[in-house]
Design a protein around this motif. Structure first.
Motif, short mmCIF file in Angstrom:
data_model
loop_
_atom_site.label_atom_id
_atom_site.label_comp_id
_atom_site.label_asym_id
_atom_site.label_seq_id
_atom_site.Cartn_x
_atom_site.Cartn_y
_atom_site.Cartn_z
N LYS A 12 0.88 -1.24 0.19
CA LYS A 12 0.20 0.01 -0.02
C LYS A 12 0.93 1.24 -0.01
O LYS A 12 0.50 2.38 -0.52
CB LYS A 12 -0.76 0.13 1.15
N THR A 39 1.58 -4.13 -6.46
CA THR A 39 0.22 -3.50 -6.47
C THR A 39 -0.22 -2.47 -7.57
O THR A 39 -1.27 -1.97 -7.58
CB THR A 39 -0.15 -2.97 -5.04
N GLY A 40 1.00 -2.09 -8.47
CA GLY A 40 0.70 -1.20 -9.58
C GLY A 40 2.01 -0.63 -9.98
O GLY A 40 3.24 -1.27 -9.65
N CYS A 42 3.95 3.53 -11.18
CA CYS A 42 3.65 4.76 -11.10
C CYS A 42 4.85 5.32 -12.18
O CYS A 42 5.89 5.07 -11.98
CB CYS A 42 4.24 5.46 -9.66
N LYS A 55 -0.62 6.65 -12.09
CA LYS A 55 -0.56 5.34 -11.36
C LYS A 55 -1.71 4.40 -11.94
O LYS A 55 -2.69 4.80 -12.37
CB LYS A 55 -0.89 5.78 -9.73
N TYR A 57 -3.18 0.75 -10.74
CA TYR A 57 -3.35 -0.18 -9.65
C TYR A 57 -3.74 -1.38 -10.29
O TYR A 57 -4.46 -1.59 -11.20
CB TYR A 57 -4.14 0.12 -8.52
N CYS A 96 -9.80 0.88 -4.76
CA CYS A 96 -9.41 -0.25 -5.48
C CYS A 96 -8.86 -1.25 -4.52
O CYS A 96 -8.27 -0.95 -3.53
CB CYS A 96 -8.16 0.14 -6.34
N LEU A 98 -6.78 -3.97 -3.39
CA LEU A 98 -5.65 -4.37 -4.21
C LEU A 98 -5.27 -6.01 -4.18
O LEU A 98 -5.91 -6.63 -3.25
CB LEU A 98 -4.27 -4.07 -3.30
N TYR A 100 -2.99 -8.02 -3.07
CA TYR A 100 -1.90 -7.81 -2.32
C TYR A 100 -1.79 -8.76 -1.40
O TYR A 100 -1.18 -9.82 -1.15
CB TYR A 100 -1.82 -6.62 -1.91
N VAL A 110 -8.92 5.74 -5.14
CA VAL A 110 -8.36 6.24 -6.60
C VAL A 110 -8.55 7.36 -7.18
O VAL A 110 -9.99 7.58 -6.97
CB VAL A 110 -8.81 4.95 -7.63
N GLU A 114 -6.23 8.36 -12.28
CA GLU A 114 -5.63 6.91 -12.02
C GLU A 114 -6.36 5.92 -12.81
O GLU A 114 -7.61 5.84 -12.88
CB GLU A 114 -5.34 6.69 -10.56
N VAL A 116 -7.30 1.43 -12.99
CA VAL A 116 -7.09 0.10 -12.34
C VAL A 116 -7.21 -0.91 -13.33
O VAL A 116 -8.19 -0.90 -14.05
CB VAL A 116 -8.51 0.24 -11.18
#
Length: 139
Positions: A12, A39-40, A42, A55, A57, A96, A98, A100, A110, A114, A116
């Motif tokens: 996160k 998780t994404g 950038c 970003k 995600y 979002c 995640l 994760y 979000v 951005e 997803v």
């Protein structure tokens, strides 16, 4: 692409070091693991003293209104009303969940700009498309 910096989002609040290129080997290692780590991404693009941050995600995108329309989502994703309220107070309309943690739900707010994506295959495709677009712009 010298004005572009790229980094993976881990969990996160963490991220990898910045790269001047798209390091697909990290993502390829993620495909070999059974536990999601990334998780994404950038992407930071500098243009005339301005920095644009994009970003993306990896996870399930929902809106706060989805939870009011379907209260079963709280139980499905193991989310408490307070967690959702915290994100709403910060001004987020979208969240979002995640990919994760396996047993604990981790969600982030979000922003409108951005993106997803549902899985790592979609992330890889977007990364390739962004790479091609940035190469064409820098020519």
């Amino acid at each position: 692409m010298k004005n572009v910096k790229f980094q993976y989002l881990i969990g996160k609040n963490s991220c990898t070091q910045e790269f001047n290129f798209f390091p697909f080997e990290f993502l390829n290692k993620q495909f070999q693991m059974s536990i999601p780590i990334i998780t994404g991404i950038c992407v930071k693009i500098k243009e005339k003293k301005k920095e644009k941050i994009q970003k993306i995600y990896v996870g399930k995108e929902l809106t706060i209104q989805d939870f009011t329309r379907n209260p079963k989502l709280y139980e499905k994703y193991d989310i408490e009303l307070e967690q959702l309220a915290d994100l709403a107070v910060l001004g987020y309309d979208r969240i979002c969940i995640l990919n994760y943690k396996k047993y604990d739900t981790v969600m982030v707010g979000v922003e409108k700009s951005e993106l997803v994506v549902p899985d790592y295959f979609a992330l890889k495709k977007i990364m390739y498309l962004m790479e091609e677009k940035l190469k064409n712009i820098s020519k």
